[in-house]
Design a protein around this motif. Sequence first.
Motif, PDB file in Angstrom:
ATOM      1  N   TRP A 193       0.879  -1.197  -0.016  1.00 61.47           N
ATOM      2  CA  TRP A 193       0.081   0.118  -0.249  1.00 61.47           C
ATOM      3  C   TRP A 193       1.022   1.246  -0.159  1.00 61.47           C
ATOM      4  N   GLU A 194       1.950   1.218  -0.615  1.00 67.71           N
ATOM      5  CA  GLU A 194       2.835   2.238  -0.862  1.00 67.71           C
ATOM      6  C   GLU A 194       3.204   2.729  -2.373  1.00 67.71           C
ATOM      7  N   SER A 195       3.475   4.000  -2.607  1.00 66.10           N
ATOM      8  CA  SER A 195       3.510   4.246  -3.874  1.00 66.10           C
ATOM      9  C   SER A 195       5.043   4.825  -4.234  1.00 66.10           C
ATOM     10  N   GLU A 196       5.239   4.788  -5.386  1.00 69.77           N
ATOM     11  CA  GLU A 196       6.537   5.211  -5.979  1.00 69.77           C
ATOM     12  C   GLU A 196       6.648   6.011  -7.193  1.00 69.77           C
ATOM     13  N   LEU A 197       7.736   6.409  -7.651  1.00 71.42           N
ATOM     14  CA  LEU A 197       7.804   6.947  -9.160  1.00 71.42           C
ATOM     15  C   LEU A 197       8.948   6.163  -9.658  1.00 71.42           C
ATOM     16  N   GLN A 198       8.763   5.279 -11.003  1.00 70.67           N
ATOM     17  CA  GLN A 198       9.891   4.620 -11.524  1.00 70.67           C
ATOM     18  C   GLN A 198      10.298   5.310 -12.525  1.00 70.67           C
ATOM     19  N   ILE A 199      11.736   5.359 -12.768  1.00 69.34           N
ATOM     20  CA  ILE A 199      12.290   5.942 -13.785  1.00 69.34           C
ATOM     21  C   ILE A 199      12.982   4.817 -14.688  1.00 69.34           C
ATOM     22  N   VAL A 200      12.763   4.762 -15.993  1.00 73.27           N
ATOM     23  CA  VAL A 200      13.189   3.769 -16.868  1.00 73.27           C
ATOM     24  C   VAL A 200      13.825   4.246 -17.663  1.00 73.27           C
ATOM     25  N   ASN A 201      15.023   3.328 -18.271  1.00 77.90           N
ATOM     26  CA  ASN A 201      15.634   3.906 -19.450  1.00 77.90           C
ATOM     27  C   ASN A 201      14.862   3.571 -20.833  1.00 77.90           C
ATOM     28  N   SER A 202      14.547   4.276 -21.740  1.00 80.89           N
ATOM     29  CA  SER A 202      13.771   3.993 -22.765  1.00 80.89           C
ATOM     30  C   SER A 202      14.108   3.096 -23.625  1.00 80.89           C
ATOM     31  N   LYS A 203      15.854   2.827 -23.869  1.00 78.75           N
ATOM     32  CA  LYS A 203      16.165   2.191 -24.749  1.00 78.75           C
ATOM     33  C   LYS A 203      16.345   0.711 -24.557  1.00 78.75           C
ATOM     34  N   SER A 204      17.054   0.690 -23.147  1.00 79.83           N
ATOM     35  CA  SER A 204      17.159  -0.766 -22.575  1.00 79.83           C
ATOM     36  C   SER A 204      15.914  -1.178 -21.895  1.00 79.83           C
ATOM     37  N   LEU A 205      15.150  -0.376 -21.463  1.00 77.90           N
ATOM     38  CA  LEU A 205      13.964  -0.676 -20.514  1.00 77.90           C
ATOM     39  C   LEU A 205      14.364  -1.241 -19.143  1.00 77.90           C
ATOM     40  N   GLU A 206      15.449  -0.673 -18.916  1.00 80.51           N
ATOM     41  CA  GLU A 206      15.926  -1.100 -17.415  1.00 80.51           C
ATOM     42  C   GLU A 206      15.547  -0.019 -16.269  1.00 80.51           C
ATOM     43  N   LEU A 207      15.278  -0.549 -15.290  1.00 82.54           N
ATOM     44  CA  LEU A 207      14.964   0.373 -14.101  1.00 82.54           C
ATOM     45  C   LEU A 207      16.262   1.282 -13.751  1.00 82.54           C
ATOM     46  N   GLU A 208      16.242   2.504 -13.760  1.00 83.24           N
ATOM     47  CA  GLU A 208      17.373   3.358 -13.484  1.00 83.24           C
ATOM     48  C   GLU A 208      17.139   3.856 -11.941  1.00 83.24           C
ATOM     49  N   ALA A 209      16.081   4.138 -11.467  1.00 76.84           N
ATOM     50  CA  ALA A 209      15.855   4.875 -10.253  1.00 76.84           C
ATOM     51  C   ALA A 209      14.371   4.376  -9.740  1.00 76.84           C
ATOM     52  N   THR A 210      14.203   4.546  -8.421  1.00 76.61           N
ATOM     53  CA  THR A 210      12.944   4.628  -7.988  1.00 76.61           C
ATOM     54  C   THR A 210      13.005   5.610  -7.013  1.00 76.61           C
ATOM     55  N   VAL A 211      11.921   6.607  -6.922  1.00 79.97           N
ATOM     56  CA  VAL A 211      11.581   7.463  -5.979  1.00 79.97           C
ATOM     57  C   VAL A 211      10.556   6.901  -4.944  1.00 79.97           C
ATOM     58  N   LYS A 212      10.835   6.915  -3.809  1.00 80.72           N
ATOM     59  CA  LYS A 212       9.978   6.332  -2.655  1.00 80.72           C
ATOM     60  C   LYS A 212       9.006   7.728  -2.444  1.00 80.72           C
ATOM     61  N   LEU A 213       7.659   7.544  -2.590  1.00 77.95           N
ATOM     62  CA  LEU A 213       6.768   8.829  -2.346  1.00 77.95           C
ATOM     63  C   LEU A 213       6.158   8.487  -0.732  1.00 77.95           C
ATOM     64  N   PRO A 214       5.963   9.880  -0.235  1.00 75.77           N
ATOM     65  CA  PRO A 214       5.598   9.822   1.086  1.00 75.77           C
ATOM     66  C   PRO A 214       4.061   9.377   1.137  1.00 75.77           C
ATOM     67  N   SER A 215       3.276   9.303   0.352  1.00 75.61           N
ATOM     68  CA  SER A 215       1.958   8.938   0.560  1.00 75.61           C
ATOM     69  C   SER A 215       1.374   8.517  -0.670  1.00 75.61           C
ATOM     70  N   ARG A 216       0.258   7.683  -0.649  1.00 75.21           N
ATOM     71  CA  ARG A 216      -0.315   7.212  -1.710  1.00 75.21           C
ATOM     72  C   ARG A 216      -0.874   7.884  -2.960  1.00 75.21           C
ATOM     73  N   VAL A 217      -0.486   7.503  -4.177  1.00 79.16           N
ATOM     74  CA  VAL A 217      -0.709   8.332  -5.369  1.00 79.16           C
ATOM     75  C   VAL A 217      -1.930   7.360  -6.230  1.00 79.16           C
ATOM     76  N   PRO A 218      -3.076   7.770  -6.218  1.00 82.55           N
ATOM     77  CA  PRO A 218      -4.064   6.815  -6.826  1.00 82.55           C
ATOM     78  C   PRO A 218      -3.744   6.879  -8.414  1.00 82.55           C
ATOM     79  N   TYR A 219      -4.348   5.901  -8.894  1.00 85.31           N
ATOM     80  CA  TYR A 219      -4.223   5.744 -10.529  1.00 85.31           C
ATOM     81  C   TYR A 219      -5.113   6.982 -11.040  1.00 85.31           C
ATOM     82  N   GLY A 220      -4.547   7.562 -11.918  1.00 89.57           N
ATOM     83  CA  GLY A 220      -5.082   8.800 -12.496  1.00 89.57           C
ATOM     84  C   GLY A 220      -4.929   9.052 -14.075  1.00 89.57           C
ATOM     85  N   PHE A 221      -4.886  10.045 -14.580  1.00 91.15           N
ATOM     86  CA  PHE A 221      -4.920  10.131 -16.050  1.00 91.15           C
ATOM     87  C   PHE A 221      -3.640  10.642 -16.711  1.00 91.15           C
ATOM     88  N   HIS A 222      -3.561  11.960 -17.302  1.00 90.80           N
ATOM     89  CA  HIS A 222      -2.461  12.260 -18.172  1.00 90.80           C
ATOM     90  C   HIS A 222      -1.705  13.246 -17.410  1.00 90.80           C
TER      91      HIS A 222
END
Length: 595
Positions: free
Chosen positions: A553-582
Amino acid sequence: MAIASTSSSTNWVNTRPTFSSSPRRRLGSSSISYTKNPNSKTINCAIRTHSILHFPNRSPCKESTSTSHPESHSSSCSPVAPRNWNLFQKVAAMALDAIEDGLETRERKHPLPKTVDPDVQITGNFSPVPEQPVQHFLPVVGKIPEDIQGVYLRNGANPLFQPTSGHHLFDGDGMIYAVKFDNGSASYACRFTETQRLVQERAIGKPVFPKAIGELHGHSGIAKLLLFYARGFCGLVDHSQGIGVANAGLVYFNNHLLAMSEDDLPYHVRITPSGDLKTVGRYSFDGQLESTMIAHPKLDPVSGELFALSYDVIKKPYLKYFRFSPDGTKSEDVAIDLKRPTMVHDFAITENFVVVPDHQVVFNMSEMITGGSPVVYDDEKISRFGVLNKYASDGSGIKWIEVPDCFCFHLWNAWEEPESDEVVVIGSCMTPADSIFNECVQELRSVLSEIRLNLKTGESSRRAIISPENDVNLEAGMVNKNLLGRKSNYAYLAVAEPWPKVSGFAKVDLSTGEISKFIYGDSKYGGEPLFLPNSENEDDGHILAFVHDENTWESELQIVNSKSLELEATVKLPSRVPYGFHGTFISTDDLAAQA
């Protein structure tokens, strides 16, 4: 489980679990089974996640005493706040509230379709969260790429008040979630967009503006409209300054960050130096824009112009097209001749044209009289696309080309191929076409498609880009923004499975159909992937996406390399982020130039 912490500036309470402990109905494959434990705070359903909501106390508003973010709440009460009501208005308010309570009591005796049932629409991580003031120096796993400098923002529907009747996911109040990057560190904040609707409802202490999709259907929808206009007649609400929720799109144009939904003008939101968010107000481009604007305007990467549409469900012209020069000067409206008011959520641009869909999902307000929804599927209508010169002064030159049985809620790109006199459109074709709005037995499919419109012969063709054995539902995403309106080789789209959740994103080669997937992780789901280019190479950059772990029940921001599709960084967020739009990204240089 970790529940989102509450903002010190808002008095939030858990009024009750979302779901009643008494059985009510079953809804096919998404049927809901209730536990017998009255203290249970979970429910078994298709989403199968936590169901605790955060809603404020329903009490008349007081003067804001916020210290954490006073500038964003400079007007927490509307001009018609309850404390200013005269005796007539107080009596009228009591009488109208009593009528509404009776109406809602009657409504609760009848099952709601799952498309407008709050117990289905805003459960789990679709449920709302309170505002969060800025929190700096967030934990980071890995290393944030040096080229990412600025703010990533994403919009979403986050109802301020617990729904009292029908509620669709698209009905919630707009909230923007923002992560600011500064030399390898990250901060986070989320704030409501202070729409006229939200400000007035907060002042009154309850929802009084009708929900466009969840409530405006059948006889009860007509009654809700009459109650709303009666409140306006008595001076209890003011609908002259807009009724929109500003919860869908975001665009940064002419030094303005604009939050949009297609039921109103945009709202100007400013990012403070600390990374917080401040609503400046409803934005009419200095009085030039007098009609609504859809949530997907197109920013031409070469000319710097902004192209947009506006649709009307009541009177002609049902659709208008207009553009803004880079300095924000608006063109004259161009009326697009449609026989019936049509749902036009998105459109496309090329170097020389705008491409306007006219599909089979239409508005029929008379359906409300017979107890139905005003958003209907017209099986006698043939879907078509209109191609119009970008700089046309009227709509007479539009060329309509039929594309049968085609409904694209979103269009990802379009370009011209002069050698074949064709305009190529890339979009996700959805079936059933109205399944987002009306309950359907058939399972929803969203097929990434190439649609070719021959301007010389007036003929069209359509093909699925991905082979059937590799096909997945792809919805929400983008191409490289520097190639909007020009031929692009790649698209980055959300893997919308298990529908309606997003398990990851796909990088798709639009010419070969080759698909590479990035999955967010076990029990992790997210939303629209945002592609942030890093060089002139089309697929060189990073993908940013908010992700939620339904186990922790925790949220994060994932940063992925668009060429290799490898996860480069994960930012741990202080509160839940609901599924949203654009969402969108604003660079540090652009932030410094904000209006």
